[in-house]
Design a protein around this motif. Structure first.
Motif, PDB file in Angstrom:
ATOM      1  N   MET A   1       0.852  -1.189   0.000  1.00 29.33           N
ATOM      2  CA  MET A   1       0.000   0.000   0.000  1.00 29.33           C
ATOM      3  C   MET A   1       0.887   1.237   0.000  1.00 29.33           C
ATOM      4  N   LEU A   2       0.430   2.287  -0.701  1.00 28.02           N
ATOM      5  CA  LEU A   2       1.195   3.510  -0.814  1.00 28.02           C
ATOM      6  C   LEU A   2       0.778   4.476   0.277  1.00 28.02           C
ATOM      7  N   HIS A   3       1.722   4.859   1.125  1.00 26.83           N
ATOM      8  CA  HIS A   3       1.497   5.790   2.216  1.00 26.83           C
ATOM      9  C   HIS A   3       2.222   7.089   1.929  1.00 26.83           C
ATOM     10  N   PRO A   4       1.922   8.152   2.674  1.00 29.28           N
ATOM     11  CA  PRO A   4       2.674   9.400   2.489  1.00 29.28           C
ATOM     12  C   PRO A   4       4.160   9.254   2.758  1.00 29.28           C
ATOM     13  N   SER A   5       4.553   8.273   3.544  1.00 28.43           N
ATOM     14  CA  SER A   5       5.968   8.037   3.816  1.00 28.43           C
ATOM     15  C   SER A   5       6.626   7.107   2.811  1.00 28.43           C
ATOM     16  N   GLY A   6       5.858   6.541   1.904  1.00 29.64           N
ATOM     17  CA  GLY A   6       6.418   5.628   0.910  1.00 29.64           C
ATOM     18  C   GLY A   6       5.585   4.361   0.812  1.00 29.64           C
ATOM     19  N   VAL A   7       6.050   3.450  -0.020  1.00 23.40           N
ATOM     20  CA  VAL A   7       5.341   2.196  -0.203  1.00 23.40           C
ATOM     21  C   VAL A   7       5.619   1.280   0.981  1.00 23.40           C
ATOM     22  N   LYS A   8       4.596   0.599   1.453  1.00 21.98           N
ATOM     23  CA  LYS A   8       4.705  -0.290   2.600  1.00 21.98           C
ATOM     24  C   LYS A   8       4.063  -1.615   2.251  1.00 21.98           C
ATOM     25  N   LYS A   9       4.808  -2.674   2.449  1.00 18.95           N
ATOM     26  CA  LYS A   9       4.305  -4.004   2.152  1.00 18.95           C
ATOM     27  C   LYS A   9       3.452  -4.478   3.318  1.00 18.95           C
ATOM     28  N   MET A  10       2.146  -4.632   3.071  1.00 19.22           N
ATOM     29  CA  MET A  10       1.204  -5.015   4.117  1.00 19.22           C
ATOM     30  C   MET A  10       1.083  -6.522   4.251  1.00 19.22           C
ATOM     31  N   GLY A  11       1.662  -7.260   3.330  1.00 22.36           N
ATOM     32  CA  GLY A  11       1.527  -8.707   3.316  1.00 22.36           C
ATOM     33  C   GLY A  11       1.140  -9.161   1.925  1.00 22.36           C
ATOM     34  N   GLU A  12       1.058 -10.416   1.729  1.00 24.89           N
ATOM     35  CA  GLU A  12       0.713 -10.975   0.428  1.00 24.89           C
ATOM     36  C   GLU A  12      -0.518 -11.863   0.565  1.00 24.89           C
ATOM     37  N   LEU A  13      -1.486 -11.608  -0.288  1.00 25.75           N
ATOM     38  CA  LEU A  13      -2.702 -12.400  -0.335  1.00 25.75           C
ATOM     39  C   LEU A  13      -2.996 -12.686  -1.797  1.00 25.75           C
ATOM     40  N   HIS A  14      -2.777 -13.905  -2.217  1.00 29.59           N
ATOM     41  CA  HIS A  14      -3.005 -14.303  -3.595  1.00 29.59           C
ATOM     42  C   HIS A  14      -4.386 -14.939  -3.695  1.00 29.59           C
ATOM     43  N   LEU A  15      -5.253 -14.288  -4.432  1.00 23.92           N
ATOM     44  CA  LEU A  15      -6.610 -14.756  -4.626  1.00 23.92           C
ATOM     45  C   LEU A  15      -6.835 -14.965  -6.111  1.00 23.92           C
ATOM     46  N   ALA A  16      -7.110 -16.166  -6.504  1.00 22.05           N
ATOM     47  CA  ALA A  16      -7.352 -16.508  -7.901  1.00 22.05           C
ATOM     48  C   ALA A  16      -8.795 -16.974  -8.060  1.00 22.05           C
ATOM     49  N   VAL A  17      -9.516 -16.316  -8.948  1.00 26.64           N
ATOM     50  CA  VAL A  17     -10.894 -16.686  -9.250  1.00 26.64           C
ATOM     51  C   VAL A  17     -10.919 -17.278 -10.647  1.00 26.64           C
ATOM     52  N   ARG A  18     -11.366 -18.486 -10.765  1.00 23.45           N
ATOM     53  CA  ARG A  18     -11.368 -19.179 -12.040  1.00 23.45           C
ATOM     54  C   ARG A  18     -12.804 -19.430 -12.473  1.00 23.45           C
ATOM     55  N   PHE A  19     -13.116 -18.936 -13.678  1.00 24.45           N
ATOM     56  CA  PHE A  19     -14.436 -19.135 -14.246  1.00 24.45           C
ATOM     57  C   PHE A  19     -14.370 -20.268 -15.261  1.00 24.45           C
ATOM     58  N   SER A  20     -15.346 -21.107 -15.218  1.00 23.68           N
ATOM     59  CA  SER A  20     -15.407 -22.224 -16.155  1.00 23.68           C
ATOM     60  C   SER A  20     -16.821 -22.316 -16.703  1.00 23.68           C
ATOM     61  N   GLY A  21     -16.907 -22.684 -17.972  1.00 26.13           N
ATOM     62  CA  GLY A  21     -18.200 -22.817 -18.616  1.00 26.13           C
ATOM     63  C   GLY A  21     -18.360 -24.194 -19.225  1.00 26.13           C
ATOM     64  N   ALA A  22     -19.594 -24.667 -19.231  1.00 25.97           N
ATOM     65  CA  ALA A  22     -19.847 -25.996 -19.800  1.00 25.97           C
ATOM     66  C   ALA A  22     -19.733 -25.979 -21.318  1.00 25.97           C
ATOM     67  N   ASN A  23     -20.126 -24.857 -21.936  1.00 26.64           N
ATOM     68  CA  ASN A  23     -20.083 -24.742 -23.388  1.00 26.64           C
ATOM     69  C   ASN A  23     -18.970 -23.767 -23.753  1.00 26.64           C
ATOM     70  N   MET A  24     -17.867 -24.271 -24.302  1.00 21.39           N
ATOM     71  CA  MET A  24     -16.738 -23.427 -24.648  1.00 21.39           C
ATOM     72  C   MET A  24     -17.063 -22.482 -25.800  1.00 21.39           C
ATOM     73  N   VAL A  25     -17.970 -22.873 -26.680  1.00 23.26           N
ATOM     74  CA  VAL A  25     -18.351 -22.000 -27.797  1.00 23.26           C
ATOM     75  C   VAL A  25     -19.015 -20.728 -27.284  1.00 23.26           C
ATOM     76  N   ASN A  26     -19.883 -20.848 -26.288  1.00 22.01           N
ATOM     77  CA  ASN A  26     -20.525 -19.671 -25.713  1.00 22.01           C
ATOM     78  C   ASN A  26     -19.516 -18.798 -24.977  1.00 22.01           C
ATOM     79  N   VAL A  27     -18.543 -19.431 -24.336  1.00 18.83           N
ATOM     80  CA  VAL A  27     -17.511 -18.657 -23.640  1.00 18.83           C
ATOM     81  C   VAL A  27     -16.697 -17.849 -24.631  1.00 18.83           C
ATOM     82  N   LEU A  28     -16.316 -18.457 -25.740  1.00 20.31           N
ATOM     83  CA  LEU A  28     -15.553 -17.733 -26.755  1.00 20.31           C
ATOM     84  C   LEU A  28     -16.403 -16.677 -27.453  1.00 20.31           C
TER      85      LEU A  28
END
Length: 299
Positions: free
Chosen positions: A1-28
């Motif tokens: 996060m960017l603070h007035p004193s500089g950038v500060k590492k608040m931690g790491e949280l990796h969140l991946a959201v994966r969407f999947s569809g039954a019909n690939m033609v409709n997805v494309l």
């Protein structure tokens, strides 16, 4: 996060959201569909209406999330929605400039490669390019298929080096880790400013220097555009007369001489070895630079 004193590492949280569809033609097929409703394109909103709608939507989202359990603060919502994206920031300006530079770097590298071929730094590649150029001129229906085939081959070649992880925050891209303290303080300053007159004067002078370079670039672009307009404006009667005569002669020449022959001769002239060239500028370039502009009319 960017603070007035500089950038500060608040931690790491990796969140991946994966969407999947039954019909690939409709997805494309979704890639070719409109992003907004039809009314947004038939009767588009003005800039002021967009800002007002975004402001009201942000307040609604902040009030709803503030009443949730547990509540989410308004500052978090504004930070997530990039509430202060329209405010001036020297850091973001540098980041966007270098983003544009990275995009244009491909075209610069391509132009340098063509210039090296034109100067015959690598005679084998230059000779091969001349052969391919003549083939494309004689058989022009091969140009578009070869270009598309090359793009497809490049895409398949880069498949093995594709990104295998979701994108994440990269502090070096927005120059958050090397930003100057005064520029960071300017970015977090309120609007209107709450700093002293001396600090505001320093920032104003810095902004004037940056805007001066932008002004010079915009002026140069306007000058070139005015020279194109001056070709037929008769502001310089002699220059317009010469251009009209050249166009008439060129039209007769292009009508008599086959177009393929003209392109071949132009390619041979452009890609001739350096020892057959003259380092002085072309007459056409000299003629273009003598065209009148409005730059001298500005006080």
């Amino acid at each position: 996060m960017l603070h007035p004193s500089g950038v500060k590492k608040m931690g790491e949280l990796h969140l991946a959201v994966r969407f999947s569809g039954a019909n690939m033609v409709n997805v494309l097929r979704m890639y070719s569909m409109r992003l907004l409703l039809k009314m947004h394109y038939v009767q588009p909103l003005s800039v002021n209406q967009l800002y007002t709608s975004r402001y009201q939507a942000r307040n609604v989202v902040a009030s709803r999330l503030g009443q949730a359990e547990p509540p989410l603060g308004r500052d978090v919502v504004e930070y997530t929605l990039d509430h202060y994206s329209h405010m001036w920031s020297m850091r973001k300006s540098k980041a966007n400039f270098f983003r544009l530079t990275n995009i244009l770097a491909w075209f610069v590298a391509m132009s340098r490669f063509l210039e090296s071929l034109r100067n015959w730094h690598k005679p084998v590649y230059s000779a091969l390019f001349m052969v391919v150029f003549k083939i494309f001129v004689l058989v022009p229906e091969l140009i578009i298929p070869c270009v598309l085939l090359t793009l497809a081959a490049m895409g398949l070649w880069r498949y093995k080096s594709r990104l295998r992880h979701p994108p994440h925050i990269y502090t070096r891209l927005p120059y958050a880790d090397v930003v100057h303290p005064d520029e960071l303080d300017e970015e977090f300053d309120s609007f209107p400013t709450s700093r002293g007159a001396e600090i505001v004067r320093i920032r104003y002078d810095r902004l004037r220097s940056v805007a001066g370079r932008i002004q010079s670039v915009v002026g140069d672009m306007a000058t070139q555009g005015e020279r194109f307009q001056a070709l037929l404006s008769w502001r310089d009667p002699r220059a317009t007369f010469l251009f009209v005569i050249i166009c008439l002669v060129a039209s007769c020449g292009f009508y008599v001489v086959p177009f393929k022959s003209v392109v071949v001769l132009w390619g041979l002239y452009l890609w001739r070895p350096p020892k057959f060239r003259n380092r002085l500028p072309l007459r056409a370039v000299s003629f273009f630079k003598r065209l009148p502009t409005r730059a001298d009319s500005i006080l």
